[in-house]
Design a protein around this motif. Structure first.
Motif, PDB file in Angstrom:
ATOM      1  N   ILE A  64       0.837  -1.203   0.000  1.00 50.18           N
ATOM      2  CA  ILE A  64       0.000   0.000   0.000  1.00 50.18           C
ATOM      3  C   ILE A  64       0.869   1.249   0.000  1.00 50.18           C
ATOM      4  O   ILE A  64       0.573   2.225  -0.695  1.00 50.18           O
ATOM      5  N   ALA A  65       1.960   1.212   0.779  1.00 48.81           N
ATOM      6  CA  ALA A  65       2.858   2.370   0.794  1.00 48.81           C
ATOM      7  C   ALA A  65       3.474   2.605  -0.584  1.00 48.81           C
ATOM      8  O   ALA A  65       3.575   3.744  -1.054  1.00 48.81           O
ATOM      9  N   GLU A  66       3.900   1.492  -1.232  1.00 47.02           N
ATOM     10  CA  GLU A  66       4.464   1.634  -2.577  1.00 47.02           C
ATOM     11  C   GLU A  66       3.428   2.180  -3.553  1.00 47.02           C
ATOM     12  O   GLU A  66       3.720   3.058  -4.371  1.00 47.02           O
ATOM     13  N   LEU A  67       2.187   1.639  -3.455  1.00 48.13           N
ATOM     14  CA  LEU A  67       1.127   2.130  -4.341  1.00 48.13           C
ATOM     15  C   LEU A  67       0.804   3.598  -4.060  1.00 48.13           C
ATOM     16  O   LEU A  67       0.542   4.371  -4.989  1.00 48.13           O
ATOM     17  N   SER A  68       0.837   3.983  -2.768  1.00 49.59           N
ATOM     18  CA  SER A  68       0.569   5.378  -2.433  1.00 49.59           C
ATOM     19  C   SER A  68       1.640   6.288  -3.018  1.00 49.59           C
ATOM     20  O   SER A  68       1.345   7.361  -3.551  1.00 49.59           O
ATOM     21  N   SER A  69       2.906   5.827  -2.923  1.00 44.22           N
ATOM     22  CA  SER A  69       3.988   6.622  -3.510  1.00 44.22           C
ATOM     23  C   SER A  69       3.815   6.752  -5.015  1.00 44.22           C
ATOM     24  O   SER A  69       3.966   7.841  -5.592  1.00 44.22           O
ATOM     25  N   ALA A  70       3.478   5.612  -5.654  1.00 42.70           N
ATOM     26  CA  ALA A  70       3.263   5.661  -7.101  1.00 42.70           C
ATOM     27  C   ALA A  70       2.082   6.553  -7.457  1.00 42.70           C
ATOM     28  O   ALA A  70       2.115   7.306  -8.437  1.00 42.70           O
ATOM     29  N   LEU A  71       1.014   6.487  -6.625  1.00 35.91           N
ATOM     30  CA  LEU A  71      -0.151   7.329  -6.881  1.00 35.91           C
ATOM     31  C   LEU A  71       0.187   8.803  -6.720  1.00 35.91           C
ATOM     32  O   LEU A  71      -0.246   9.645  -7.518  1.00 35.91           O
ATOM     33  N   GLU A  72       0.976   9.124  -5.673  1.00 31.17           N
ATOM     34  CA  GLU A  72       1.366  10.523  -5.494  1.00 31.17           C
ATOM     35  C   GLU A  72       2.193  11.010  -6.673  1.00 31.17           C
ATOM     36  O   GLU A  72       1.999  12.132  -7.157  1.00 31.17           O
ATOM     37  N   ALA A  73       3.124  10.137  -7.141  1.00 30.54           N
ATOM     38  CA  ALA A  73       3.919  10.525  -8.305  1.00 30.54           C
ATOM     39  C   ALA A  73       3.034  10.720  -9.526  1.00 30.54           C
ATOM     40  O   ALA A  73       3.201  11.674 -10.305  1.00 30.54           O
ATOM     41  N   ALA A  74       2.056   9.799  -9.698  1.00 24.70           N
ATOM     42  CA  ALA A  74       1.144   9.933 -10.842  1.00 24.70           C
ATOM     43  C   ALA A  74       0.305  11.197 -10.717  1.00 24.70           C
ATOM     44  O   ALA A  74       0.053  11.891 -11.718  1.00 24.70           O
ATOM     45  N   GLU A  75      -0.142  11.510  -9.477  1.00 20.78           N
ATOM     46  CA  GLU A  75      -0.930  12.728  -9.296  1.00 20.78           C
ATOM     47  C   GLU A  75      -0.100  13.965  -9.587  1.00 20.78           C
ATOM     48  O   GLU A  75      -0.601  14.941 -10.172  1.00 20.78           O
ATOM     49  N   GLU A  76       1.192  13.920  -9.175  1.00 24.31           N
ATOM     50  CA  GLU A  76       2.056  15.057  -9.505  1.00 24.31           C
ATOM     51  C   GLU A  76       2.209  15.211 -11.012  1.00 24.31           C
ATOM     52  O   GLU A  76       2.128  16.325 -11.554  1.00 24.31           O
ATOM     53  N   ARG A  77       2.422  14.056 -11.692  1.00 21.85           N
ATOM     54  CA  ARG A  77       2.534  14.135 -13.156  1.00 21.85           C
ATOM     55  C   ARG A  77       1.222  14.616 -13.770  1.00 21.85           C
ATOM     56  O   ARG A  77       1.220  15.374 -14.752  1.00 21.85           O
ATOM     57  N   GLU A  78       0.090  14.157 -13.167  1.00 16.29           N
ATOM     58  CA  GLU A  78      -1.202  14.593 -13.700  1.00 16.29           C
ATOM     59  C   GLU A  78      -1.393  16.093 -13.513  1.00 16.29           C
ATOM     60  O   GLU A  78      -1.907  16.779 -14.405  1.00 16.29           O
ATOM     61  N   GLU A  79      -0.981  16.603 -12.320  1.00 14.58           N
ATOM     62  CA  GLU A  79      -1.085  18.042 -12.103  1.00 14.58           C
ATOM     63  C   GLU A  79      -0.230  18.814 -13.089  1.00 14.58           C
ATOM     64  O   GLU A  79      -0.645  19.850 -13.623  1.00 14.58           O
ATOM     65  N   GLU A  80       0.996  18.301 -13.317  1.00 12.10           N
ATOM     66  CA  GLU A  80       1.854  18.958 -14.306  1.00 12.10           C
ATOM     67  C   GLU A  80       1.217  18.928 -15.685  1.00 12.10           C
ATOM     68  O   GLU A  80       1.228  19.926 -16.420  1.00 12.10           O
ATOM     69  N   ALA A  81       0.632  17.754 -16.030  1.00 16.05           N
ATOM     70  CA  ALA A  81      -0.015  17.641 -17.338  1.00 16.05           C
ATOM     71  C   ALA A  81      -1.209  18.585 -17.430  1.00 16.05           C
ATOM     72  O   ALA A  81      -1.444  19.232 -18.462  1.00 16.05           O
ATOM     73  N   LYS A  82      -1.988  18.677 -16.315  1.00 12.05           N
ATOM     74  CA  LYS A  82      -3.130  19.585 -16.322  1.00 12.05           C
ATOM     75  C   LYS A  82      -2.678  21.026 -16.500  1.00 12.05           C
ATOM     76  O   LYS A  82      -3.311  21.800 -17.223  1.00 12.05           O
ATOM     77  N   ALA A  83      -1.572  21.363 -15.796  1.00  8.12           N
ATOM     78  CA  ALA A  83      -1.060  22.722 -15.945  1.00  8.12           C
ATOM     79  C   ALA A  83      -0.638  22.992 -17.385  1.00  8.12           C
ATOM     80  O   ALA A  83      -0.925  24.057 -17.953  1.00  8.12           O
ATOM     81  N   LYS A  84       0.050  21.980 -17.985  1.00 10.15           N
ATOM     82  CA  LYS A  84       0.460  22.152 -19.383  1.00 10.15           C
ATOM     83  C   LYS A  84      -0.755  22.259 -20.298  1.00 10.15           C
ATOM     84  O   LYS A  84      -0.783  23.085 -21.220  1.00 10.15           O
ATOM     85  N   ILE A  85      -1.762  21.394 -20.029  1.00 15.13           N
ATOM     86  CA  ILE A  85      -2.964  21.429 -20.861  1.00 15.13           C
ATOM     87  C   ILE A  85      -3.676  22.767 -20.711  1.00 15.13           C
ATOM     88  O   ILE A  85      -4.158  23.356 -21.683  1.00 15.13           O
ATOM     89  N   ALA A  86      -3.751  23.242 -19.445  1.00 17.62           N
ATOM     90  CA  ALA A  86      -4.397  24.540 -19.229  1.00 17.62           C
ATOM     91  C   ALA A  86      -3.651  25.642 -19.953  1.00 17.62           C
ATOM     92  O   ALA A  86      -4.257  26.529 -20.574  1.00 17.62           O
ATOM     93  N   ASN A  87      -2.305  25.572 -19.891  1.00 14.59           N
ATOM     94  CA  ASN A  87      -1.501  26.572 -20.589  1.00 14.59           C
ATOM     95  C   ASN A  87      -1.728  26.490 -22.089  1.00 14.59           C
ATOM     96  O   ASN A  87      -1.912  27.513 -22.774  1.00 14.59           O
ATOM     97  N   LEU A  88      -1.723  25.213 -22.603  1.00 12.79           N
ATOM     98  CA  LEU A  88      -1.979  25.049 -24.030  1.00 12.79           C
ATOM     99  C   LEU A  88      -3.378  25.524 -24.396  1.00 12.79           C
ATOM    100  O   LEU A  88      -3.593  26.110 -25.463  1.00 12.79           O
ATOM    101  N   GLY A  89      -4.357  25.235 -23.501  1.00 12.64           N
ATOM    102  CA  GLY A  89      -5.713  25.687 -23.761  1.00 12.64           C
ATOM    103  C   GLY A  89      -5.800  27.200 -23.839  1.00 12.64           C
ATOM    104  O   GLY A  89      -6.480  27.756 -24.728  1.00 12.64           O
ATOM    105  N   ARG A  90      -5.107  27.866 -22.881  1.00 11.74           N
ATOM    106  CA  ARG A  90      -5.115  29.334 -22.923  1.00 11.74           C
ATOM    107  C   ARG A  90      -4.461  29.845 -24.192  1.00 11.74           C
ATOM    108  O   ARG A  90      -4.972  30.782 -24.836  1.00 11.74           O
TER     109      ARG A  90
END
Length: 341
Positions: A152-178
Motif C-alpha cells: 500500500i505504501a508503494e502504491l501510495s507513492s506511485a499514486l502521489e507521483a502519478a498525481e504530480e505528473r497529472e497536475e503537471e499535465a493539467k497545468a500544461k494542458i491549461a496553458n496550451l488551452g489558454r
C-alpha cells in the motif's frame, strides 16, 4: 461354716478372686478404650491429611481454571483471525466437558486425585496447543499484513507521483488551452476583420440595393436577385451579381492567411407557402437546390470548392414573421456567411 481342704472357709474365699477379675476387666476396658482413642486419632489425622490434599487440589484446579480463563480471554481478540480454528476449539471444549463429566463420575466412583490432575493437565496441554496454533496463525497474519502495508505504501507513492505528473499535465494542458484560445481568438478577430472587409467590398460592388442587406454576420440576397419564382435556375441578372461575388472571393482568398481555415456558407431559404412539383416535392428541395446552384456557379468562376458550403433550410428560419407580402419576400432569400470550418 464348712471348710476346704486347706482348712479355710469356703464361703469367705471367693471375694478376692472376684476383685481380681474385676480389676482385670477394668484393665482390659482401659486398654480397649486407649486403642479406640488411638484409632480415632489416626483416623482424624488421615481425614485431615485428605482434606488438606483436597484443598491443595482445589487450589490447583482454581489456578488451572484461571489459566484457562486467561487463555480464553487472549483468544477472544483473535476471533476474527481464528475463525478457521473455532471448530477445533469447540471440539476441545466438548472434550473438556466430557473430561469433566468423566472426572465427576470418577469422583463419584472414588477415583484418585492423581488421575483427576492428570486429566486436567492433558486438557491444559490441549488448550496450550490450540493457543500455540492460534499464535502461529496470528504471526502469519501479521507478516501478511506488514507485506500488504508495504505494498500500500508503494502504491501510495506511485499514486502521489502519478498525481504530480497529472497536475503537471493539467497545468500544461491549461496553458496550451489558454494559448489555443488566444490563438483562436486572434484567428476569429482576423476572420472578423476579413469578413468586414468582404462585406464592405461586396457592398461597394453591389451598391445600395433594397433587395440586399446585412443581418448580423450574414449578407442577405433576396431570392428574386438570382431566381425566378419557383425555380432554382440562376437568371442572367443573378449571374452578373455572382460574377462580382466570385471576383471578390478570389481576391479575398489570396489575402486571407492559410492558417485561417475559412469557408463561405451559402444558405437557401424559402417562404412558408408550400411547393409541390415533380422537381421540388417540398421547400427543402427548392432551398437546397438553389444553394447548391449558387455554389456550383462560384466554383465555375474560380472559387475553390473547399471554401464553399451549401445548405438548405426551407421555410423554417424566417427573417420576418407573418404572411404579408413583404414578410414572404424577405424570407425568400440566399444568405452568405464567411465563417471558420
Amino acid at each position: 461354716m464348712p471348710r476346704g481342704r486347706t482348712g479355710r472357709r469356703i464361703g469367705g474365699d471367693y471375694w478376692p478372686g472376684f476383685v481380681d477379675a474385676m480389676a482385670t476387666l477394668l484393665l482390659v476396658m482401659t486398654f480397649l478404650l486407649s486403642l479406640f482413642m488411638l484409632a480415632q486419632y489416626f483416623v482424624s489425622q488421615e481425614a485431615s491429611s485428605k482434606d488438606t490434599a483436597l484443598q491443595r487440589l482445589n487450589a490447583q484446579i482454581a489456578e488451572l481454571t484461571e489459566m484457562l480463563a486467561l487463555e480464553r480471554s487472549e483468544k477472544r481478540s483473535l476471533e476474527e483471525e481464528l475463525a478457521a480454528l473455532s471448530a477445533s476449539l469447540n471440539q476441545a471444549r466438548e472434550e473438556r466437558d466430557q473430561l469433566r463429566t468423566r472426572l465427576s463420575q470418577a469422583g463419584a466412583r472414588g477415583e484418585s486425585a492423581e488421575e483427576r490432575m492428570a486429566a486436567l493437565r492433558e486438557e491444559l496441554e490441549a488448550e496450550q496447543e490450540v493457543s500455540a496454533r492460534a499464535l502461529a496463525k496470528v504471526e502469519l497474519l501479521n507478516q501478511q499484513l506488514a507485506a500488504l502495508r508495504r505494498q500500500i505504501a508503494e502504491l501510495s507513492s506511485a499514486l502521489e507521483a502519478a498525481e504530480e505528473r497529472e497536475e503537471e499535465a493539467k497545468a500544461k494542458i491549461a496553458n496550451l488551452g489558454r494559448r489555443l484560445n488566444a490563438a483562436l481568438a486572434r484567428r476569429v478577430q482576423e476572420l472578423s476583420r476579413y469578413r468586414s472587409d468582404f462585406f464592405g467590398r461586396l457592398r461597394e460592388v453591389l451598391g445600395d440595393r433594397e433587395d440586399i442587406e446585412i443581418v448580423g454576420d450574414r449578407f442577405v440576397f433576396q431570392a428574386g436577385v438570382f431566381f425566378d419564382t419557383g425555380s432554382a435556375e440562376i437568371n442572367p441578372a443573378g449571374e452578373q451579381e455572382l460574377i462580382k461575388l466570385a471576383a471578390i472571393l478570389n481576391q479575398l482568398e489570396g489575402e486571407i492567411p492559410d492558417e485561417i481555415n475559412w469557408v463561405l456558407r451559402v444558405d437557401g431559404h424559402t417562404d412558408k407557402r408550400p411547393i409541390t412539383t415533380p422537381e421540388f416535392p417540398s421547400n427543402w428541395e427548392l432551398s437546397a437546390q438553389r444553394a447548391v446552384n449558387v455554389v456550383k456557379f462560384l466554383i465555375d468562376k474560380g472559387v475553390p470548392a473547399d471554401r464553399l458550403v451549401a445548405a438548405g433550410f426551407g421555410e423554417f428560419q424566417p427573417l420576418a414573421e407573418g404572411e404579408s407580402e413583404e414578410a414572404l419576400r424577405r424570407n425568400r432569400r440566399i444568405e452568405l456567411k464567411l465563417t471558420r470550418k
